[in-house]
Design a protein around this motif. Structure first.
Motif, mmCIF file in Angstrom:
data_model
loop_
_atom_site.group_PDB
_atom_site.id
_atom_site.type_symbol
_atom_site.label_atom_id
_atom_site.label_comp_id
_atom_site.label_asym_id
_atom_site.label_seq_id
_atom_site.Cartn_x
_atom_site.Cartn_y
_atom_site.Cartn_z
ATOM 1 N N LEU A 139 0.888 -1.578 -0.195
ATOM 2 C CA LEU A 139 -0.108 0.083 -0.129
ATOM 3 C C LEU A 139 0.754 1.304 0.262
ATOM 4 N N LEU A 140 0.448 2.351 -1.351
ATOM 5 C CA LEU A 140 1.369 3.140 -1.236
ATOM 6 C C LEU A 140 1.237 4.334 0.012
ATOM 7 N N ASP A 141 1.516 5.493 0.305
ATOM 8 C CA ASP A 141 1.244 5.744 1.827
ATOM 9 C C ASP A 141 0.269 6.851 1.406
ATOM 10 N N ASN A 142 -0.025 7.390 2.800
ATOM 11 C CA ASN A 142 -1.864 7.928 2.902
ATOM 12 C C ASN A 142 -3.340 6.719 2.517
ATOM 13 N N CYS A 143 -2.444 5.541 1.243
ATOM 14 C CA CYS A 143 -3.954 5.079 1.186
ATOM 15 C C CYS A 143 -4.811 3.925 2.252
#
Length: 417
Positions: free
Chosen positions: A333-337
């Motif tokens: 998961l990418l950041d802030n997802c």
């Protein structure tokens, strides 16, 4: 589908008191000389449950002036009947109905599965194309590196089979097997990366890091350490035997062979007497040479000068164990997802990819020593170049992904580089 079953079940449970009340009303109407038709019974039940004391029994037909009385005994009988039904009959009804419903759902799933499978296969194929376009260069570099390492391992194995040398026989056997396993784990990592499972690949890198640590210690120490390492299989076998003996009845397995169990325990006691009680610890094979109690892998990392990877090792451990960090800090998961990751992802592949390339080269370069021929020096440099190329490709692909994600969030076109 499951929610539909629960809704129907809740409705059925709510109807239980009403159905028992209808049975009692039917008896009361018969006692009053009135035909207990289903419509009349339902009308009386609805009126009672609604708190009505007087009501019209039929919309049509002759007028009837009937009084139905329910005393405390009637109410007690009603409550007892409901309780008896719920405690004894309802569980059997639920079990039977659930089995029938499960059978129907299973048949429906089997009928629908070909269409669902075709759709899923299409989605996976499209994902693989997108993943290949973004990470393909890194994957190919990694594969080249793995192929070179495997070829060098094959050469070493062939030489070992032909060799009649008695010196360092345990060491050579151990590093031969460890390198083969390192290549196998490295390919497992590649498969996970190519399928979009960054966290799974990181978990497998954890094993590769352990192999690199053990490999380094065996290469740097004498043949006795390698012998202790190989013999430690008996300690692990004895521990597995004890676990099996505690659980086999619950699992429905047969008891272990008394002869094999006795043989394992005898071999264990012989090693304990030979090497001491510290040898029986999880990493006791290295306890004597490292001056430790053999209980912590971190001691092996320190001795092998691999402690700088401890942070990465801990990160990988989150994906091995059921820790809270493992469900909140996923590489995929990418950041802030805000999403929950329940399958493939094109994110986070750079971390396990570059780590695996570095560890595999560390192991394979050690395989080439300690007496270096010119060919070995050349191949070591080739491995290092392939490693650097692989690491660079993974890092660049990861950076592009993050830039593209930021641009997408801002509604901007992708940044090509």
């Amino acid at each position: 589908m499951v929610d539909d079953f629960q809704t129907e079940f809740d409705r059925m449970v709510q109807e239980i008191p009403r159905e028992f009340l209808k049975r009692m009303i039917e008896c009361k109407l018969k006692e009053a000389g009135i035909e207990p038709s289903p419509e009349r019974v339902a009308r009386v039940a609805d009126a009672i449950l609604a708190g009505e004391e007087q009501f019209i029994l039929d919309d049509e037909g002759p007028e009837l002036n009937v009084a139905l009385a329910f005393d405390d005994e009637d109410i007690a009988d009603l409550e007892d009947s409901i309780e008896e039904f719920c405690n004894h009959q309802l569980p059997d009804i639920i079990s039977t109905t659930a089995g029938e419903a499960a059978h129907d759902v299973f048949k429906g799933l089997k009928k629908q599965w070909p269409e669902q499978k075709a759709w899923q296969d299409g989605q996976i194929a499209q994902f693989a194309i997108r993943l290949g376009l973004r990470w393909g260069e890194a994957f190919e570099s990694y594969r080249m590196l793995l192929t070179a390492a495997r070829e060098l391992g094959k050469t070493y194995h062939t030489k070992l089979q032909k060799s009649r040398a008695k010196r360092n026989i345990h060491k050579r056997s151990a590093i031969n097997r460890l390198h083969a396993r390192a290549c196998c784990v490295s390919e497992e990592i590649l498969v996970l990366l190519q399928e979009g499972f960054a966290d799974g690949a990181m978990a497998r890198w954890r094993t590769l890091h352990e192999i690199a640590t053990v490999f380094t210690l065996i290469v740097e120490h004498d043949d006795e350490l390698a012998e202790r390492y190989l013999l430690h299989e008996v300690v692990e076998a004895k521990r597995a035997l004890e676990t099996y003996e505690k659980t086999h009845l619950t699992l429905g397995y047969k008891p272990s062979s008394k002869r094999e169990a006795a043989r394992t325990r005898k071999a264990y006691e012989e090693l304990r007497k030979r090497f001491g009680k510290e040898y029986c610890a999880p990493y006791g094979w290295a306890a004597y040479h490292l001056g430790t109690d053999g209980k912590r892998f971190s001691d092996l990392e320190e001795a092998a000068k691999r402690a700088q990877m401890r942070l990465h090792f801990k990160m990988a451990s989150y994906n091995v164990h059921a820790s809270a960090k493992g469900i909140t800090g996923q590489l995929g998961l990418l950041d802030n997802c805000p999403a929950l990751l329940a399958g493939r992802s094109n994110a986070g592949l750079e971390e396990p990819g570059q780590n695996a390339a570095i560890s595999l080269v560390q192991i394979t370069v050690l395989l080439l020593g300690p007496t270096w021929k010119f060919d070995d020096i050349v191949m070591a440099n080739v491995l290092i170049k392939l490693r650097d190329k692989t690491v660079d490709a993974f890092i660049k692909a990861g950076r592009r992904l993050k830039r593209d994600d930021k641009a997408l969030r801002r509604g901007l076109p992708k940044i090509e580089s």
